[in-house]
Design a protein around this motif. Sequence first.
Motif, PDB file in Angstrom:
ATOM      1  N   PHE A  87       0.829  -1.202   0.000  1.00 31.82           N
ATOM      2  CA  PHE A  87       0.000   0.000   0.000  1.00 31.82           C
ATOM      3  C   PHE A  87       0.866   1.254   0.000  1.00 31.82           C
ATOM      4  N   ASP A  88       1.931   1.252   0.803  1.00 34.91           N
ATOM      5  CA  ASP A  88       2.830   2.404   0.859  1.00 34.91           C
ATOM      6  C   ASP A  88       3.461   2.681  -0.505  1.00 34.91           C
ATOM      7  N   GLU A  89       3.915   1.623  -1.160  1.00 42.73           N
ATOM      8  CA  GLU A  89       4.546   1.776  -2.481  1.00 42.73           C
ATOM      9  C   GLU A  89       3.555   2.335  -3.497  1.00 42.73           C
ATOM     10  N   LEU A  90       2.326   1.811  -3.493  1.00 42.41           N
ATOM     11  CA  LEU A  90       1.302   2.318  -4.416  1.00 42.41           C
ATOM     12  C   LEU A  90       0.954   3.770  -4.137  1.00 42.41           C
ATOM     13  N   SER A  91       0.937   4.138  -2.871  1.00 41.20           N
ATOM     14  CA  SER A  91       0.614   5.522  -2.510  1.00 41.20           C
ATOM     15  C   SER A  91       1.758   6.473  -2.836  1.00 41.20           C
ATOM     16  N   ARG A  92       2.967   6.026  -2.578  1.00 44.11           N
ATOM     17  CA  ARG A  92       4.144   6.890  -2.735  1.00 44.11           C
ATOM     18  C   ARG A  92       4.571   7.026  -4.191  1.00 44.11           C
ATOM     19  N   ALA A 121       4.771 -12.622 -11.771  1.00 46.37           N
ATOM     20  CA  ALA A 121       5.180 -11.230 -11.970  1.00 46.37           C
ATOM     21  C   ALA A 121       3.942 -10.336 -11.894  1.00 46.37           C
ATOM     22  N   LEU A 122       4.144  -9.115 -11.377  1.00 49.71           N
ATOM     23  CA  LEU A 122       3.060  -8.136 -11.230  1.00 49.71           C
ATOM     24  C   LEU A 122       3.499  -6.783 -11.774  1.00 49.71           C
ATOM     25  N   LEU A 123       2.567  -6.108 -12.395  1.00 46.86           N
ATOM     26  CA  LEU A 123       2.747  -4.710 -12.767  1.00 46.86           C
ATOM     27  C   LEU A 123       1.471  -4.003 -12.336  1.00 46.86           C
ATOM     28  N   ASP A 124       1.523  -3.311 -11.207  1.00 44.86           N
ATOM     29  CA  ASP A 124       0.365  -2.640 -10.631  1.00 44.86           C
ATOM     30  C   ASP A 124       0.580  -1.138 -10.664  1.00 44.86           C
ATOM     31  N   VAL A 125      -0.423  -0.422 -11.141  1.00 37.23           N
ATOM     32  CA  VAL A 125      -0.361   1.037 -11.198  1.00 37.23           C
ATOM     33  C   VAL A 125      -1.606   1.584 -10.516  1.00 37.23           C
ATOM     34  N   SER A 126      -1.394   2.458  -9.526  1.00 38.50           N
ATOM     35  CA  SER A 126      -2.538   3.095  -8.868  1.00 38.50           C
ATOM     36  C   SER A 126      -2.894   4.376  -9.622  1.00 38.50           C
ATOM     37  N   PHE A 127      -4.122   4.824  -9.415  1.00 38.46           N
ATOM     38  CA  PHE A 127      -4.558   6.065 -10.043  1.00 38.46           C
ATOM     39  C   PHE A 127      -5.434   6.838  -9.070  1.00 38.46           C
ATOM     40  N   ALA A 128      -5.464   8.144  -9.272  1.00 40.13           N
ATOM     41  CA  ALA A 128      -6.211   9.045  -8.398  1.00 40.13           C
ATOM     42  C   ALA A 128      -7.400   9.630  -9.157  1.00 40.13           C
ATOM     43  N   VAL A 129      -8.455   9.917  -8.429  1.00 36.96           N
ATOM     44  CA  VAL A 129      -9.609  10.621  -8.970  1.00 36.96           C
ATOM     45  C   VAL A 129      -9.822  11.831  -8.076  1.00 36.96           C
ATOM     46  N   ASN A 130      -9.858  13.009  -8.695  1.00 37.00           N
ATOM     47  CA  ASN A 130     -10.014  14.268  -7.959  1.00 37.00           C
ATOM     48  C   ASN A 130      -8.982  14.403  -6.842  1.00 37.00           C
ATOM     49  N   GLY A 131      -7.757  13.996  -7.125  1.00 34.82           N
ATOM     50  CA  GLY A 131      -6.652  14.170  -6.197  1.00 34.82           C
ATOM     51  C   GLY A 131      -6.522  13.131  -5.106  1.00 34.82           C
ATOM     52  N   GLY A 135      -7.815   3.804  -7.173  1.00 35.15           N
ATOM     53  CA  GLY A 135      -7.830   2.421  -7.615  1.00 35.15           C
ATOM     54  C   GLY A 135      -6.493   1.950  -8.131  1.00 35.15           C
ATOM     55  N   VAL A 136      -6.478   0.700  -8.550  1.00 34.39           N
ATOM     56  CA  VAL A 136      -5.269   0.053  -9.061  1.00 34.39           C
ATOM     57  C   VAL A 136      -5.641  -0.792 -10.272  1.00 34.39           C
ATOM     58  N   ILE A 137      -4.826  -0.682 -11.308  1.00 32.38           N
ATOM     59  CA  ILE A 137      -4.896  -1.632 -12.412  1.00 32.38           C
ATOM     60  C   ILE A 137      -3.764  -2.617 -12.176  1.00 32.38           C
ATOM     61  N   CYS A 138      -4.119  -3.889 -12.089  1.00 34.50           N
ATOM     62  CA  CYS A 138      -3.160  -4.941 -11.763  1.00 34.50           C
ATOM     63  C   CYS A 138      -2.987  -5.877 -12.954  1.00 34.50           C
TER      64      CYS A 138
END
Length: 187
Positions: A87-92, A121-131, A135-138
């Motif tokens: 979670f920290d990695e996705l947030s940071r 193997a994983l490639l996960d990218v988080s995204f923000a809505v209105n700052g 969510g995450v695309i995994c």
Amino acid sequence: MQTAAADSLLRGWRDDLLSGRLSLAGFRQVVTAHVLSQIRCSEVSIWHFTGPVGQRRLVCVAANDQVGGWHERPYDDLLESQFGEYFDELSRTRIVRSDDAWADPRLAGFRDTLVERDVRALLDVSFAVNGHIYGVICCEQTGHTRNWTPAETQWLRRFATALSTQIARARGADQWEKPLPAAVMVR
């Protein structure tokens, strides 16, 4: 992997969703199928963050895989209290790129699940809505490790940003957050 084309597709799918020509399940299905076709991994899923920082959870709202296609596999929610490093990695950094998921210390809490499902193997990218992180695309690769290319990583980041824009622009975006009911029909 064309980002401008993805932007146009997402706008069209959002308009279809808002007009009723496409159900929420259908929107999720075309989004995951598109990522699957571009990244060519084993499975693509989309997850939504819920709860306050420190007590967040990720809830799977959509999944699509190369073998079975669109599915409602019952994935357990991921709890920040159990998977804090992830979670920290996705947030940071907004990305968790792991070419060898079984050996990655950030994914140690998932190891049993990854081994059980043969996710290497994983490639996960988080995204923000209105700052706000939303969510995450995994993207998952089963059967073998995988060296995710810089082009794949960059494309997925741009696609996630474009997806977040369309979610923010959609009225009733809160509907995106709800997991699909078990008997949902896809149009």
